[in-house]
Design an enzyme around this catalytic site. Structure first.
Site, PDB file in Angstrom:
ATOM      1  CB  CYS A  61      -0.976  -0.042   1.167  1.00  0.00           C
ATOM      2  SG  CYS A  61      -2.328   1.150   1.039  1.00  0.00           S
TER       3      CYS A  61
ATOM      4  CD  GLU B 176      -3.620  -6.413   5.418  1.00  0.00           C
ATOM      5  OE1 GLU B 176      -4.440  -5.493   5.533  1.00  0.00           O
ATOM      6  OE2 GLU B 176      -2.799  -6.478   4.467  1.00  0.00           O
TER       7      GLU B 176
ATOM      8  CG  HIS C 218      -4.455  -3.579   2.577  1.00  0.00           C
ATOM      9  ND1 HIS C 218      -4.293  -3.084   3.851  1.00  0.00           N
ATOM     10  CD2 HIS C 218      -4.328  -2.506   1.766  1.00  0.00           C
ATOM     11  CE1 HIS C 218      -4.095  -1.777   3.803  1.00  0.00           C
ATOM     12  NE2 HIS C 218      -4.123  -1.412   2.546  1.00  0.00           N
TER      13      HIS C 218
END
Length: 387
Positions: free
Chosen positions: A269, A356, A354
């Site tokens: 990001c 995660e 992202h």
């Protein structure tokens, strides 16, 4: 619990003069809130959205209409506090039903001093932002004076050219082990790779994933000099997500420039954007950004299309990096913007989304394994590449 008609009215005024009306369900004592108004298309995960440091300076509206149904728990925090400036929803549910719930959304926002507004026509607001673009807005509970509010919101500087990272980065270094730990030393009995993470607004689930991959992690404030980070002798450098305009984080760009080439680097990001700027590229502001858990991205290495979680309003201009030995690795399938790149001469790669997945799908979690594999190969271990 108060019924909707008993809640105090609130007025949302955008910088182009568009007006939305709603009612306050949390922090009614606040009179005015300023921020950039953006939307998120995720159907669940409002707790993760609220606590994501990348939203600092922004007022977030959810496109899914019913919010608050499962309450707030103790496990899904992505930082130590709520980061959004205000939360705008269509219909707030004050009676959550979930076995993990510990408090209602309103109680959570109240405890953090963040305003929540319901009754907003979120469909109209989202369509307006998609047409005109993300813009500055003000929420007021103390007046209906449209002209006064419009003048105030137009005087608000917004996020372009503003360093928001200083507002969210950690105050001091810490070690991550099942949560933040006060000591800042590597554990000698730990056999995993040592990762130094620069906190530009890091989400907890990123650190959890690095830990699950067997890494031990030291987290450093965004303004930490490159020399101090390298002095800890890490095996790899992680550049975190974060809020605001990447071009304004000049100290971060300088630090990343000095780190590249010394150790394997993985950026996510804002970390991806800072790596692009450190390599001599440019960034630009997207019209309304990518925010949600259903963003389609193509991995050029495998040809696979991945559904990803994203939250960003700026993008790296690939053409500005044509002079560098870089290869694009991912593209966004909605607007063909750059979503990932890797350096061809030094061990460094980054992605805009992202992996995660908090909240969101798990299609891209393999990138953490790819980072571990990059550190392994950099240390001379011969093992098969991660796909």
């Amino acid at each position: 619990m108060t019924r909707p008609y008993q809640r105090p009215p609130a007025l949302l005024v955008l910088e182009d003069g568009t007006v939305f009306r709603g009612r306050v369900f949390a922090c009614a004592h606040q009179q005015r809130v300023l921020g950039e108004v953006v939307f998120n298309t995720a159907m669940t995960g409002y707790q993760e959205v609220l606590t994501d440091p990348s939203y600092k300076g922004q007022m977030v509206t959810m496109t899914y209409p019913l919010i608050g149904t499962y309450g707030i728990n103790d496990e899904d925090m992505e930082s130590a506090r709520v980061q959004v400036e205000a939360f705008l929803v269509k219909e707030y549910q004050d009676l959550p039903s979930n076995w993990r719930s510990r408090r209602s959304l309103a109680e959570f926002l109240e405890s953090q001093g963040v305003m929540g507004v319901e009754g907003i026509d979120t469909r109209r607001l989202t369509r307006h932002i998609r047409l005109v673009g993300a813009m500055r807005g003000i929420i007021a509970t103390d007046t209906d004076n449209f002209g006064e509010l419009l003048d105030q919101v137009r005087a608000f500087p917004g996020l372009v050219g503003v360093d928001m990272v200083r507002k969210v980065t950690c105050a001091a270094p810490y070690r991550w082990e099942n949560g933040p730990q006060p000591d800042v030393v590597w554990k000698e009995d730990h056999c995993g790779f040592r990762v130094a993470a620069l906190d530009f607004g890091v989400k907890y689930n990123i650190l959890r994933h690095l830990e699950q991959c067997g890494c031990q992690v030291l987290v450093f404030p965004a303004h930490t000099p490159a020399e101090k980070i390298l002095a800890t002798e890490p095996d790899g450098i992680f550049l975190s997500n974060g809020p605001g305009d990447p071009a304004a984080v000049t100290y971060g760009i300088d630090t990343v420039r000095k780190l590249l080439g010394h150790k394997p680097v993985f950026g996510i990001c804002l970390g991806h954007q800072l790596m692009g700027l450190a390599l001599g590229g440019r960034t630009f502001k997207l019209k309304f950004g990518h925010r949600g858990a259903n963003q389609p991205v193509k991995d050029l290495r495998t040809g696979r299309v991945e559904v990803t979680s994203q939250n960003h309003g700026f993008c790296v201009d690939l053409e500005s990096l044509s002079h560098m030995p870089l290869r694009p690795t991912h593209f966004h399938l909605n607007d063909n913007t750059l979503e990932g790149m890797e350096h061809l001469e030094i061990p460094a790669f980054s992605v805009q989304f992202h992996p995660e997945a908090a909240p969101g799908p798990h299609d891209a979690t393999y990138l953490f394994d790819r980072f571990v594999d990059l550190m392994r190969r950099n240390k001379g271990d011969s093992t098969p590449d991660v796909p």
